[in-house]
Design a protein around this motif. Structure first.
Motif, PDB file in Angstrom:
ATOM      1  N   TYR B  30       9.278   3.321  -6.744  1.00  0.00           N
ATOM      2  CA  TYR B  30       9.116   4.634  -6.117  1.00  0.00           C
ATOM      3  C   TYR B  30       7.661   5.090  -6.137  1.00  0.00           C
ATOM      4  CZ  TYR B  30      10.676   9.303  -4.701  1.00  0.00           C
ATOM      5  OH  TYR B  30      10.901  10.467  -4.009  1.00  0.00           O
ATOM      6  N   ALA B  31       6.950   4.760  -7.222  1.00  0.00           N
ATOM      7  CA  ALA B  31       5.525   5.091  -7.321  1.00  0.00           C
ATOM      8  C   ALA B  31       4.733   4.333  -6.252  1.00  0.00           C
ATOM      9  CB  ALA B  31       4.995   4.757  -8.706  1.00  0.00           C
ATOM     10  N   ILE B  32       5.121   3.100  -5.996  1.00  0.00           N
ATOM     11  CA  ILE B  32       4.475   2.303  -4.949  1.00  0.00           C
ATOM     12  C   ILE B  32       4.657   2.989  -3.595  1.00  0.00           C
ATOM     13  CG2 ILE B  32       4.566   0.114  -3.677  1.00  0.00           C
ATOM     14  CD1 ILE B  32       5.360  -1.249  -6.322  1.00  0.00           C
ATOM     15  N   MET B  33       5.891   3.439  -3.324  1.00  0.00           N
ATOM     16  CA  MET B  33       6.192   4.130  -2.071  1.00  0.00           C
ATOM     17  C   MET B  33       5.244   5.307  -1.829  1.00  0.00           C
ATOM     18  SD  MET B  33      10.259   4.722  -1.446  1.00  0.00           S
ATOM     19  CE  MET B  33       9.961   6.026  -0.237  1.00  0.00           C
ATOM     20  N   LYS B  34       5.104   6.132  -2.841  1.00  0.00           N
ATOM     21  CA  LYS B  34       4.257   7.314  -2.694  1.00  0.00           C
ATOM     22  C   LYS B  34       2.790   6.936  -2.598  1.00  0.00           C
ATOM     23  CE  LYS B  34       5.795   9.382  -6.289  1.00  0.00           C
ATOM     24  NZ  LYS B  34       5.961  10.364  -7.381  1.00  0.00           N
ATOM     25  N   ASP B  35       2.410   5.938  -3.394  1.00  0.00           N
ATOM     26  CA  ASP B  35       1.017   5.507  -3.402  1.00  0.00           C
ATOM     27  C   ASP B  35       0.611   4.938  -2.047  1.00  0.00           C
ATOM     28  OD1 ASP B  35      -1.512   5.011  -4.606  1.00  0.00           O
ATOM     29  OD2 ASP B  35      -0.961   2.903  -4.784  1.00  0.00           O
ATOM     30  N   VAL B  36       1.486   4.124  -1.468  1.00  0.00           N
ATOM     31  CA  VAL B  36       1.186   3.502  -0.175  1.00  0.00           C
ATOM     32  C   VAL B  36       0.996   4.576   0.894  1.00  0.00           C
ATOM     33  CG1 VAL B  36       2.206   2.152   1.711  1.00  0.00           C
ATOM     34  CG2 VAL B  36       2.215   1.257  -0.621  1.00  0.00           C
ATOM     35  N   ARG B  37       1.820   5.570   0.828  1.00  0.00           N
ATOM     36  CA  ARG B  37       1.698   6.659   1.790  1.00  0.00           C
ATOM     37  C   ARG B  37       0.339   7.361   1.672  1.00  0.00           C
ATOM     38  NH1 ARG B  37       6.552  10.904   3.074  1.00  0.00           N
ATOM     39  NH2 ARG B  37       5.416  12.287   4.466  1.00  0.00           N
ATOM     40  N   ALA B  38      -0.059   7.642   0.452  1.00  0.00           N
ATOM     41  CA  ALA B  38      -1.349   8.300   0.219  1.00  0.00           C
ATOM     42  C   ALA B  38      -2.496   7.370   0.630  1.00  0.00           C
ATOM     43  CB  ALA B  38      -1.477   8.684  -1.245  1.00  0.00           C
ATOM     44  N   LEU B  39      -2.400   6.150   0.160  1.00  0.00           N
ATOM     45  CA  LEU B  39      -3.403   5.098   0.369  1.00  0.00           C
ATOM     46  C   LEU B  39      -3.705   4.852   1.845  1.00  0.00           C
ATOM     47  CD1 LEU B  39      -4.838   2.815  -1.228  1.00  0.00           C
ATOM     48  CD2 LEU B  39      -2.717   1.512  -1.078  1.00  0.00           C
ATOM     49  N   GLY B  41      -3.448   7.136   4.174  1.00  0.00           N
ATOM     50  CA  GLY B  41      -3.696   8.407   4.836  1.00  0.00           C
ATOM     51  C   GLY B  41      -2.448   8.997   5.459  1.00  0.00           C
ATOM     52  N   GLY B  42      -1.277   8.692   4.866  1.00  0.00           N
ATOM     53  CA  GLY B  42      -0.017   9.242   5.346  1.00  0.00           C
ATOM     54  C   GLY B  42       0.605   8.459   6.489  1.00  0.00           C
ATOM     55  N   ARG B  43      -0.087   7.422   6.936  1.00  0.00           N
ATOM     56  CA  ARG B  43       0.370   6.675   8.105  1.00  0.00           C
ATOM     57  C   ARG B  43       1.540   5.749   7.800  1.00  0.00           C
ATOM     58  NH1 ARG B  43      -0.764   2.214  10.290  1.00  0.00           N
ATOM     59  NH2 ARG B  43      -2.301   1.723   8.701  1.00  0.00           N
ATOM     60  N   VAL B  44       1.462   5.027   6.692  1.00  0.00           N
ATOM     61  CA  VAL B  44       2.502   4.054   6.350  1.00  0.00           C
ATOM     62  C   VAL B  44       3.527   4.656   5.387  1.00  0.00           C
ATOM     63  CG1 VAL B  44       2.992   1.792   5.340  1.00  0.00           C
ATOM     64  CG2 VAL B  44       0.893   2.143   6.672  1.00  0.00           C
ATOM     65  N   ARG B  45       4.713   4.857   5.897  1.00  0.00           N
ATOM     66  CA  ARG B  45       5.788   5.404   5.070  1.00  0.00           C
ATOM     67  C   ARG B  45       6.858   4.348   4.885  1.00  0.00           C
ATOM     68  NH1 ARG B  45       6.011  11.336   8.083  1.00  0.00           N
ATOM     69  NH2 ARG B  45       3.736  11.575   8.027  1.00  0.00           N
ATOM     70  N   LEU B  46       6.822   3.674   3.762  1.00  0.00           N
ATOM     71  CA  LEU B  46       7.797   2.622   3.474  1.00  0.00           C
ATOM     72  C   LEU B  46       9.180   3.218   3.343  1.00  0.00           C
ATOM     73  CD1 LEU B  46       5.957   0.570   0.686  1.00  0.00           C
ATOM     74  CD2 LEU B  46       6.066   0.078   3.131  1.00  0.00           C
ATOM     75  N   SER B  47      10.154   2.610   4.036  1.00  0.00           N
ATOM     76  CA  SER B  47      11.541   2.973   3.762  1.00  0.00           C
ATOM     77  C   SER B  47      11.954   2.240   2.496  1.00  0.00           C
ATOM     78  CB  SER B  47      12.431   2.558   4.925  1.00  0.00           C
ATOM     79  OG  SER B  47      12.477   1.156   5.036  1.00  0.00           O
ATOM     80  N   THR B  48      13.011   2.727   1.866  1.00  0.00           N
ATOM     81  CA  THR B  48      13.432   2.065   0.621  1.00  0.00           C
ATOM     82  C   THR B  48      13.883   0.632   0.904  1.00  0.00           C
ATOM     83  OG1 THR B  48      15.693   2.875   0.821  1.00  0.00           O
ATOM     84  CG2 THR B  48      14.148   4.246  -0.410  1.00  0.00           C
ATOM     85  N   SER B  49      14.455   0.415   2.079  1.00  0.00           N
ATOM     86  CA  SER B  49      14.906  -0.946   2.399  1.00  0.00           C
ATOM     87  C   SER B  49      13.721  -1.895   2.519  1.00  0.00           C
ATOM     88  CB  SER B  49      15.725  -0.949   3.680  1.00  0.00           C
ATOM     89  OG  SER B  49      15.050  -0.318   4.717  1.00  0.00           O
TER      90      SER B  49
END
Lengths: 115, 115
Positions: B30-39, B41-49
DNA sequence: TCAGTATATATCGTTATATGACATATAATA
DNA sequence: TATTATATGTCATATAACGATATATACTGA
């Protein structure tokens, strides 16, 4: 008009190189194949299946367009020429911006404790 | 030993960001998910799948490894921590080299007659 | 108290794309 | 005349992303 070019990103590696190959001007399929190979330092070798299915898709998406067919200019079947559309060029430019962003972040994170 | 890290390239965008997220140190999913989004610039939003199937694949490929499970450190199910392997780091570094090459060629070709 | 939100994990079915194998045709070259 | 380079294309398969769905926990505010 602007038709959300962001929606086409990220490009796959073959697609990126095909568009980039057309950036300086029109080319036919086989020429794209050879150019991509050179352009990537020999690393990316498009198979014909990858190339022609990608060209079909890019036409449908209107990122490239078909030009005239050239008869008997050499060996092989008649050449079919393709060129970038304005949209295609904008998508390619947007992709380079995306790559820049990825690279910038990668440099920051790989320096910390890196080689 | 070196186990041909080139064979894992190109990385997809989600995979690249997941590995990059782990570059500074261990994280749970879950931390990776949020980090990737920030990293990004909000563009990449990983789905849980995307996230969890990618983590499973990366484990299998030994580009990341599982660490200890953390109990009751907050809300949600127990956290599972992941870290880059040496191999994973080498793949990530090789990917940045690949990106550099693409960007270099793109700059050359998009300048000529471009905006 | 209790509903909602954020945290945290995971699977399933669908879709998109790359890729190797296969197929066809032409001209130059050895 | 056989091979190679040129030039086009399809088909079946594999991989990966992604939306939808599911489960569970803790905190927060009405």
């Amino acid at each position: 008009m602007s038709a959300d070019h962001l929606a086409y990103l990220p490009l796959t590696e073959p697609t990126f190189y095909i568009l980039l190959s057309l950036a300086p001007g029109k080319k036919h399929g086989y020429a794209i194949m050879k150019d991509v190979r050179a352009l990537s330092g020999g690393r990316v070798r498009l198979s014909t299946s990858t190339l022609y299915t990608a060209l079909g898709r890019l036409l449908e998406q209107e990122l490239i367009e078909r030009l005239s067919e050239e008869q008997g200019g050499g060996p092989g079947l008649p050449r079919k020429f393709y060129a970038l559309t304005d949209m295609g060029r904008r998508v390619l430019e947007a992709e380079t911006v995306r790559l820049q962003g990825m690279l910038r972040e990668a440099r920051l994170r790989l320096r910390e404790g890196g080689t």
